[in-house]
Enzyme design. Sequence first.
Site, PDB file in Angstrom:
ATOM      1  N   LYS A  66       0.843  -1.203   0.000  1.00 25.66           N
ATOM      2  CA  LYS A  66       0.000   0.000   0.000  1.00 25.66           C
ATOM      3  C   LYS A  66       0.868   1.239   0.000  1.00 25.66           C
ATOM      4  CE  LYS A  66      -4.011   2.184   0.765  1.00 25.66           C
ATOM      5  NZ  LYS A  66      -3.969   2.914  -0.524  1.00 25.66           N
ATOM      6  N   LYS A 102       5.292   2.240  -3.073  1.00 24.51           N
ATOM      7  CA  LYS A 102       5.187   3.591  -3.625  1.00 24.51           C
ATOM      8  C   LYS A 102       5.377   3.483  -5.129  1.00 24.51           C
ATOM      9  CE  LYS A 102       4.686   7.848  -2.008  1.00 24.51           C
ATOM     10  NZ  LYS A 102       4.003   8.254  -0.759  1.00 24.51           N
ATOM     11  N   ASN A 218      -2.206  20.131   0.081  1.00 24.81           N
ATOM     12  CA  ASN A 218      -3.236  19.317   0.744  1.00 24.81           C
ATOM     13  C   ASN A 218      -2.913  19.088   2.221  1.00 24.81           C
ATOM     14  OD1 ASN A 218      -4.044  16.345   1.603  1.00 24.81           O
ATOM     15  ND2 ASN A 218      -5.637  17.098   0.242  1.00 24.81           N
ATOM     16  N   SER A 347      -7.277   5.766   4.057  1.00 27.80           N
ATOM     17  CA  SER A 347      -7.315   4.904   2.872  1.00 27.80           C
ATOM     18  C   SER A 347      -7.693   3.476   3.270  1.00 27.80           C
ATOM     19  CB  SER A 347      -5.948   4.879   2.185  1.00 27.80           C
ATOM     20  OG  SER A 347      -5.830   5.964   1.306  1.00 27.80           O
TER      21      SER A 347
HETATM   22  P1  NAD Z   1       0.819  19.313  -2.470  1.00 27.66           P
HETATM   23  O1  NAD Z   1       1.419  19.299  -3.828  1.00 27.66           O
HETATM   24  O2  NAD Z   1      -0.656  19.380  -2.320  1.00 27.66           O
HETATM   25  O3  NAD Z   1       1.417  20.554  -1.620  1.00 27.66           O
HETATM   26  C1  NAD Z   1       2.765  20.851  -1.508  1.00 27.66           C
HETATM   27  C2  NAD Z   1       2.874  22.342  -1.183  1.00 27.66           C
HETATM   28  O4  NAD Z   1       4.210  22.651  -0.826  1.00 27.66           O
HETATM   29  C3  NAD Z   1       2.511  23.266  -2.339  1.00 27.66           C
HETATM   30  O5  NAD Z   1       1.698  24.318  -1.852  1.00 27.66           O
HETATM   31  C4  NAD Z   1       3.874  23.842  -2.806  1.00 27.66           C
HETATM   32  O6  NAD Z   1       3.772  25.149  -3.321  1.00 27.66           O
HETATM   33  C5  NAD Z   1       4.610  23.828  -1.488  1.00 27.66           C
HETATM   34  N1  NAD Z   1       6.075  23.828  -1.574  1.00 27.66           N
HETATM   35  C6  NAD Z   1       6.881  23.096  -2.377  1.00 27.66           C
HETATM   36  N2  NAD Z   1       8.179  23.374  -2.108  1.00 27.66           N
HETATM   37  C7  NAD Z   1       8.162  24.296  -1.107  1.00 27.66           C
HETATM   38  C8  NAD Z   1       9.181  24.963  -0.372  1.00 27.66           C
HETATM   39  N3  NAD Z   1      10.477  24.753  -0.607  1.00 27.66           N
HETATM   40  N4  NAD Z   1       8.802  25.830   0.592  1.00 27.66           N
HETATM   41  C9  NAD Z   1       7.498  26.075   0.848  1.00 27.66           C
HETATM   42  N5  NAD Z   1       6.516  25.455   0.193  1.00 27.66           N
HETATM   43  C10 NAD Z   1       6.836  24.589  -0.775  1.00 27.66           C
HETATM   44  O7  NAD Z   1       1.423  18.040  -1.747  1.00 27.66           O
HETATM   45  P2  NAD Z   1       0.861  17.276  -0.460  1.00 27.66           P
HETATM   46  O8  NAD Z   1      -0.007  16.165  -0.911  1.00 27.66           O
HETATM   47  O9  NAD Z   1       0.375  18.243   0.546  1.00 27.66           O
HETATM   48  O10 NAD Z   1       2.234  16.603   0.043  1.00 27.66           O
HETATM   49  C11 NAD Z   1       3.196  17.343   0.767  1.00 27.66           C
HETATM   50  C12 NAD Z   1       4.061  16.370   1.541  1.00 27.66           C
HETATM   51  O11 NAD Z   1       3.212  15.582   2.386  1.00 27.66           O
HETATM   52  C13 NAD Z   1       4.840  15.362   0.683  1.00 27.66           C
HETATM   53  O12 NAD Z   1       6.063  15.078   1.313  1.00 27.66           O
HETATM   54  C14 NAD Z   1       3.941  14.121   0.715  1.00 27.66           C
HETATM   55  O13 NAD Z   1       4.647  12.918   0.474  1.00 27.66           O
HETATM   56  C15 NAD Z   1       3.441  14.207   2.138  1.00 27.66           C
HETATM   57  N6  NAD Z   1       2.210  13.422   2.373  1.00 27.66           N
HETATM   58  C16 NAD Z   1       1.056  13.744   1.737  1.00 27.66           C
HETATM   59  C17 NAD Z   1      -0.086  12.986   1.976  1.00 27.66           C
HETATM   60  C18 NAD Z   1      -1.400  13.330   1.351  1.00 27.66           C
HETATM   61  O14 NAD Z   1      -2.389  12.629   1.633  1.00 27.66           O
HETATM   62  N7  NAD Z   1      -1.491  14.374   0.570  1.00 27.66           N
HETATM   63  C19 NAD Z   1      -0.017  11.884   2.848  1.00 27.66           C
HETATM   64  C20 NAD Z   1       1.183  11.598   3.487  1.00 27.66           C
HETATM   65  C21 NAD Z   1       2.305  12.380   3.242  1.00 27.66           C
END
Ligand code: NAD
Length: 418
Positions: A66, A102, A218, A347
């Site tokens: 997963k 992944k 997100n 999930s």
């Molecule tokens: P996303 O693309 O929705 O958001 C990422 C945000 O970070 C964007 O607003 C972007 O502009 C910003 N960003 C990128 N580089 C930056 C920097 N140097 N400084 C400041 N802001 C910056 O992505 P997401 O889904 O929110 O994922 C973000 C992190 O969370 C990732 O590492 C992802 O693996 C982790 N994550 C996400 C989820 C999920 O359900 N979305 C679950 C577990 C982990």
Amino acid sequence: MSFLNNVLSNVRRGCDVGGFPEEFFALISKPERIVIAKIPVRLSNGKLEVFQGYRIQHNSALGPYKGGIRFHPELTLEDDIALATLMTLKNSLAGIPYGGAKGGVGVNPKELTQKDLEALCRGYVRSLRVVLGEYLDIPAPDVGTTSQTMAWMMDEYSKIVGYNVPAVFTAKPPILHGNPVREYATGFGCAVISKEIAERVLLGGIEGKKVSIQGFGNTGQWHAYFLFKMGAKVVAISDTSGTVYDPEGLDIELAMKVKNTTGKVVNYPKGEKISDPQAALYVDADILGPDAMERQITLENVGKIRAKIVVEGANGPTTPEAELELSRRGVIVIPDFLANAGGVIMSYLEWVENLQWYIWDEDETRAKLEKIIRNNLSKTYKKFEELQSSGKAFTMRDAALVLSLQRIYEAMRARGWL
Ligand code: NAD
């Protein structure tokens, strides 16, 4: 050190602290299977583009694989292996019946038309279908993929097998057997964890505490939103456009509206605008959420971090050397595979619903999710206290690693792999 080396060095440390045998490290430090697939897509401009897609099936001792699918131009196979390893740890710690995986494609989805993006999603599933399945490997979205991409992928898989299989992808739109809680589950989980840890280590709990969030996507938006609703003062948020800072606190509902309509946090009408997106890491705050991407807090900038608690919403935002320094200064770091587990726990709930064609309503689902998240934090904190009582310096990551690796180790032993 690369992202993968950082993750492996943490796994090494977990094996040492937990006293697991070398054979176990040999098994857990390598993926069970790496699939690299060719994905030919005829783009709407007539050109044939051959994308490269990955699926890393890291470990299956505790259940089906997963983990998410990332579409990002800088994604490498090595990063995908690191992320798959983190999924194995995260799923085990949460106590959900999954191994870790992944996947991804090195592509910028924003540069594709919707039609081409759909074609790539369908191509990804056709190329990798033999290793996917509702009892085999269940992907979800990650950076650059969304509920819409999951809908196309689920539809493609269902067409191949000839009937509807909603359980093969999670975080789908609610109309296609997704659950409405999934949209905010990761950030909600980060907020619940932030509140729980604040109650344990900050006088007066979360109420009125200053929070800074790097990355307003997100994860970051919902992390900020739920903390704002819980009574915390979110003083800074950032995205690639820059940082917005207001020591009196930002209106997070307004900030979300601005970000989601204009694409930039710096269009927020009030507060100080700082062009550096990293500035959110350094402001005066009790809790810092590095919620953007990996390797943001390093030896170079760790001296500028002022928060007392770091809740890693992103995967891998703190390097091991920087964490050591934070730990020396008494800063508590809640590791990614504990902090951001809300998404995969949700999930799991969606998958259980889909396998049985059963539906829980939003409140019921959120209550189940919150219970698992709180339990995850409380058992890890208990382990942390137990390790600390030895008089040596241990971190929350050490505690989470030991608990997570213990379950995988026991499952491997019971299966006869060790
Ligand atoms: P996303 O693309 O929705 O958001 C990422 C945000 O970070 C964007 O607003 C972007 O502009 C910003 N960003 C990128 N580089 C930056 C920097 N140097 N400084 C400041 N802001 C910056 O992505 P997401 O889904 O929110 O994922 C973000 C992190 O969370 C990732 O590492 C992802 O693996 C982790 N994550 C996400 C989820 C999920 O359900 N979305 C679950 C577990 C982990």
